[in-house]
Design a protein around this motif. Structure first.
Motif, PDB file in Angstrom:
ATOM      1  N   ARG A  25       0.608  -1.205   0.098  1.00 32.86           N
ATOM      2  CA  ARG A  25       0.073  -0.022  -0.032  1.00 32.86           C
ATOM      3  C   ARG A  25       0.805   1.409  -0.087  1.00 32.86           C
ATOM      4  O   ARG A  25       0.562   2.186  -0.673  1.00 32.86           O
ATOM      5  N   TYR A  26       1.972   1.092   0.903  1.00 36.40           N
ATOM      6  CA  TYR A  26       2.929   2.420   0.807  1.00 36.40           C
ATOM      7  C   TYR A  26       3.418   2.610  -0.491  1.00 36.40           C
ATOM      8  O   TYR A  26       3.615   3.628  -1.163  1.00 36.40           O
ATOM      9  N   LEU A  27       3.792   1.431  -1.125  1.00 38.40           N
ATOM     10  CA  LEU A  27       4.361   1.662  -2.574  1.00 38.40           C
ATOM     11  C   LEU A  27       3.440   2.415  -3.716  1.00 38.40           C
ATOM     12  O   LEU A  27       3.923   2.654  -4.713  1.00 38.40           O
ATOM     13  N   LEU A  28       2.279   1.942  -3.423  1.00 40.70           N
ATOM     14  CA  LEU A  28       1.298   2.789  -4.405  1.00 40.70           C
ATOM     15  C   LEU A  28       1.086   4.105  -4.283  1.00 40.70           C
ATOM     16  O   LEU A  28       0.838   4.761  -5.325  1.00 40.70           O
ATOM     17  N   GLU A  29       1.645   4.721  -3.238  1.00 44.19           N
ATOM     18  CA  GLU A  29       1.747   6.234  -2.871  1.00 44.19           C
ATOM     19  C   GLU A  29       2.892   6.878  -2.901  1.00 44.19           C
ATOM     20  O   GLU A  29       2.796   8.141  -3.265  1.00 44.19           O
ATOM     21  N   ASP A  30       4.085   6.087  -2.930  1.00 42.93           N
ATOM     22  CA  ASP A  30       5.393   6.833  -2.887  1.00 42.93           C
ATOM     23  C   ASP A  30       6.432   6.005  -3.593  1.00 42.93           C
ATOM     24  O   ASP A  30       6.223   4.651  -3.614  1.00 42.93           O
ATOM     25  N   ASP A  31       7.470   6.408  -3.764  1.00 41.38           N
ATOM     26  CA  ASP A  31       8.830   5.729  -4.389  1.00 41.38           C
ATOM     27  C   ASP A  31       9.717   5.788  -2.886  1.00 41.38           C
ATOM     28  O   ASP A  31       9.602   6.743  -2.216  1.00 41.38           O
ATOM     29  N   PHE A  32      10.536   4.642  -2.924  1.00 38.53           N
ATOM     30  CA  PHE A  32      11.396   4.626  -1.883  1.00 38.53           C
ATOM     31  C   PHE A  32      12.904   4.492  -2.202  1.00 38.53           C
ATOM     32  O   PHE A  32      13.210   3.712  -3.601  1.00 38.53           O
ATOM     33  N   ALA A  33      13.884   4.825  -1.506  1.00 40.74           N
ATOM     34  CA  ALA A  33      15.315   4.613  -1.813  1.00 40.74           C
ATOM     35  C   ALA A  33      15.625   3.123  -1.682  1.00 40.74           C
ATOM     36  O   ALA A  33      16.362   2.805  -2.318  1.00 40.74           O
ATOM     37  N   ALA A  34      15.249   2.370  -0.678  1.00 37.97           N
ATOM     38  CA  ALA A  34      15.525   1.047  -0.390  1.00 37.97           C
ATOM     39  C   ALA A  34      14.251   0.375   0.196  1.00 37.97           C
ATOM     40  O   ALA A  34      13.401   1.047   1.108  1.00 37.97           O
ATOM     41  N   ILE A  35      13.965  -0.877   0.165  1.00 34.27           N
ATOM     42  CA  ILE A  35      13.092  -1.439   0.992  1.00 34.27           C
ATOM     43  C   ILE A  35      13.694  -2.731   1.648  1.00 34.27           C
ATOM     44  O   ILE A  35      14.645  -3.671   1.301  1.00 34.27           O
ATOM     45  N   LEU A  36      13.380  -2.842   3.065  1.00 33.37           N
ATOM     46  CA  LEU A  36      13.805  -3.691   3.943  1.00 33.37           C
ATOM     47  C   LEU A  36      12.861  -4.610   4.205  1.00 33.37           C
ATOM     48  O   LEU A  36      11.967  -4.062   4.686  1.00 33.37           O
ATOM     49  N   LEU A  37      12.813  -5.967   3.750  1.00 36.31           N
ATOM     50  CA  LEU A  37      11.622  -6.780   4.057  1.00 36.31           C
ATOM     51  C   LEU A  37      12.062  -8.005   4.835  1.00 36.31           C
ATOM     52  O   LEU A  37      13.182  -8.614   4.583  1.00 36.31           O
ATOM     53  N   GLN A  60      10.458  -1.704 -10.039  1.00 37.32           N
ATOM     54  CA  GLN A  60      11.211  -2.976 -10.163  1.00 37.32           C
ATOM     55  C   GLN A  60      12.758  -2.673 -10.102  1.00 37.32           C
ATOM     56  O   GLN A  60      13.315  -3.676  -9.632  1.00 37.32           O
ATOM     57  N   HIS A  61      13.223  -1.528  -9.927  1.00 37.82           N
ATOM     58  CA  HIS A  61      14.622  -1.370  -9.836  1.00 37.82           C
ATOM     59  C   HIS A  61      14.977  -0.674  -8.297  1.00 37.82           C
ATOM     60  O   HIS A  61      16.010  -0.508  -7.909  1.00 37.82           O
ATOM     61  N   THR A  62      14.115  -0.672  -7.374  1.00 37.05           N
ATOM     62  CA  THR A  62      14.146  -0.269  -5.979  1.00 37.05           C
ATOM     63  C   THR A  62      14.951  -1.552  -5.273  1.00 37.05           C
ATOM     64  O   THR A  62      14.493  -2.533  -5.295  1.00 37.05           O
ATOM     65  N   PRO A  63      16.337  -1.160  -4.687  1.00 39.45           N
ATOM     66  CA  PRO A  63      16.928  -2.172  -3.980  1.00 39.45           C
ATOM     67  C   PRO A  63      16.204  -2.984  -2.755  1.00 39.45           C
ATOM     68  O   PRO A  63      15.517  -1.958  -1.965  1.00 39.45           O
ATOM     69  N   PHE A  77      19.246 -17.899  -2.106  1.00 43.27           N
ATOM     70  CA  PHE A  77      19.020 -18.285  -3.563  1.00 43.27           C
ATOM     71  C   PHE A  77      17.791 -17.671  -3.850  1.00 43.27           C
ATOM     72  O   PHE A  77      17.736 -16.973  -4.964  1.00 43.27           O
ATOM     73  N   ARG A  78      16.590 -17.866  -3.007  1.00 42.16           N
ATOM     74  CA  ARG A  78      15.104 -17.321  -3.400  1.00 42.16           C
ATOM     75  C   ARG A  78      15.417 -15.800  -3.404  1.00 42.16           C
ATOM     76  O   ARG A  78      14.802 -15.090  -4.271  1.00 42.16           O
ATOM     77  N   GLY A  79      15.867 -15.197  -2.435  1.00 39.33           N
ATOM     78  CA  GLY A  79      16.013 -13.630  -2.360  1.00 39.33           C
ATOM     79  C   GLY A  79      16.759 -13.005  -3.371  1.00 39.33           C
ATOM     80  O   GLY A  79      16.299 -12.103  -4.085  1.00 39.33           O
ATOM     81  N   TYR A  80      17.916 -13.582  -3.892  1.00 41.93           N
ATOM     82  CA  TYR A  80      18.482 -13.097  -4.801  1.00 41.93           C
ATOM     83  C   TYR A  80      17.934 -13.383  -6.275  1.00 41.93           C
ATOM     84  O   TYR A  80      18.070 -12.484  -7.012  1.00 41.93           O
ATOM     85  N   ASP A  81      17.411 -14.514  -6.230  1.00 41.35           N
ATOM     86  CA  ASP A  81      16.467 -14.501  -7.648  1.00 41.35           C
ATOM     87  C   ASP A  81      15.350 -13.717  -7.599  1.00 41.35           C
ATOM     88  O   ASP A  81      14.959 -13.160  -8.823  1.00 41.35           O
ATOM     89  N   LEU A  82      14.851 -12.862  -6.566  1.00 41.81           N
ATOM     90  CA  LEU A  82      13.859 -11.920  -6.701  1.00 41.81           C
ATOM     91  C   LEU A  82      14.642 -10.619  -6.693  1.00 41.81           C
ATOM     92  O   LEU A  82      13.732  -9.598  -6.549  1.00 41.81           O
ATOM     93  N   GLY A  83      15.853 -10.626  -6.666  1.00 43.13           N
ATOM     94  CA  GLY A  83      16.639  -9.144  -6.974  1.00 43.13           C
ATOM     95  C   GLY A  83      16.974  -8.621  -5.754  1.00 43.13           C
ATOM     96  O   GLY A  83      17.253  -7.295  -5.632  1.00 43.13           O
ATOM     97  N   ALA A  84      17.087  -9.244  -4.651  1.00 44.51           N
ATOM     98  CA  ALA A  84      17.796  -8.705  -3.427  1.00 44.51           C
ATOM     99  C   ALA A  84      19.143  -8.015  -3.863  1.00 44.51           C
ATOM    100  O   ALA A  84      19.885  -8.767  -4.408  1.00 44.51           O
ATOM    101  N   VAL A  85      19.383  -7.110  -3.140  1.00 47.19           N
ATOM    102  CA  VAL A  85      20.639  -6.713  -3.303  1.00 47.19           C
ATOM    103  C   VAL A  85      21.644  -7.136  -2.015  1.00 47.19           C
ATOM    104  O   VAL A  85      23.031  -7.081  -1.975  1.00 47.19           O
ATOM    105  N   ASP A  86      21.019  -7.628  -0.931  1.00 49.07           N
ATOM    106  CA  ASP A  86      21.861  -7.916   0.393  1.00 49.07           C
ATOM    107  C   ASP A  86      20.683  -8.511   1.231  1.00 49.07           C
ATOM    108  O   ASP A  86      19.404  -8.555   1.182  1.00 49.07           O
ATOM    109  N   PHE A  87      21.252  -9.186   2.320  1.00 51.82           N
ATOM    110  CA  PHE A  87      20.583  -9.921   3.382  1.00 51.82           C
ATOM    111  C   PHE A  87      21.255  -9.377   4.680  1.00 51.82           C
ATOM    112  O   PHE A  87      22.479  -9.124   4.782  1.00 51.82           O
ATOM    113  N   LEU A  88      20.442  -9.007   5.697  1.00 48.90           N
ATOM    114  CA  LEU A  88      20.922  -8.816   7.040  1.00 48.90           C
ATOM    115  C   LEU A  88      20.553  -9.764   7.786  1.00 48.90           C
ATOM    116  O   LEU A  88      19.206 -10.455   7.573  1.00 48.90           O
TER     117      LEU A  88
END
Length: 113
Positions: A25-37, A60-63, A77-88
């Motif tokens: 829902r937030y992504l429908l309203e705004d753009d973000f520098a990065a997303i931590l999930l 598509q290109h939001t980190p 593997f699953r995260g990187y396949d989805l385009g993750a830039v990193d894991f914490l």
């Protein structure tokens, strides 16, 4: 120490969502520098949320960084396949978070110039 306290800085605004649906829902309203999930979230997991984020042209290109307590290859593997830039990995080590968030923030500013 809470993750928000580690990531918070005067030059960055944090937006916290309590579920994958709320994040979308937030992504429908705004753009973000990065997303931590978080990999493990209510309603839909972080991977499903990331898949839906990637399906939208505007984000598509939001980190995306994944937060997880599980250090297994399947998650990586699953995260990187989805385009993750990193894991914490939990527990969070504060000194590793700030440089990553600053780096992602500055790359967002560069893309928007």
């Amino acid at each position: 120490m809470a993750l928000e306290a580690v990531l918070e800085s005067p030059d960055q605004q944090l937006v916290k969502a309590s579920s994958g649906l709320e994040a979308l829902r937030y992504l429908l309203e705004d753009d973000f520098a990065a997303i931590l999930l978080d990999v493990k979230m209510p309603e839909m997991d972080g991977f499903e949320t990331a898949s839906l984020i990637r399906a939208r042209k505007r984000s598509q290109h939001t980190p995306i960084l994944f937060l997880t307590a599980f250090k297994n290859e399947e998650h990586l593997f699953r995260g990187y396949d989805l385009g993750a830039v990193d894991f914490l990995f939990k527990p969070i080590v504060p000194r590793f978070c700030s440089p990553r968030s600053r780096s992602l923030s500055s790359s967002h500013e560069t893309r928007n110039c």
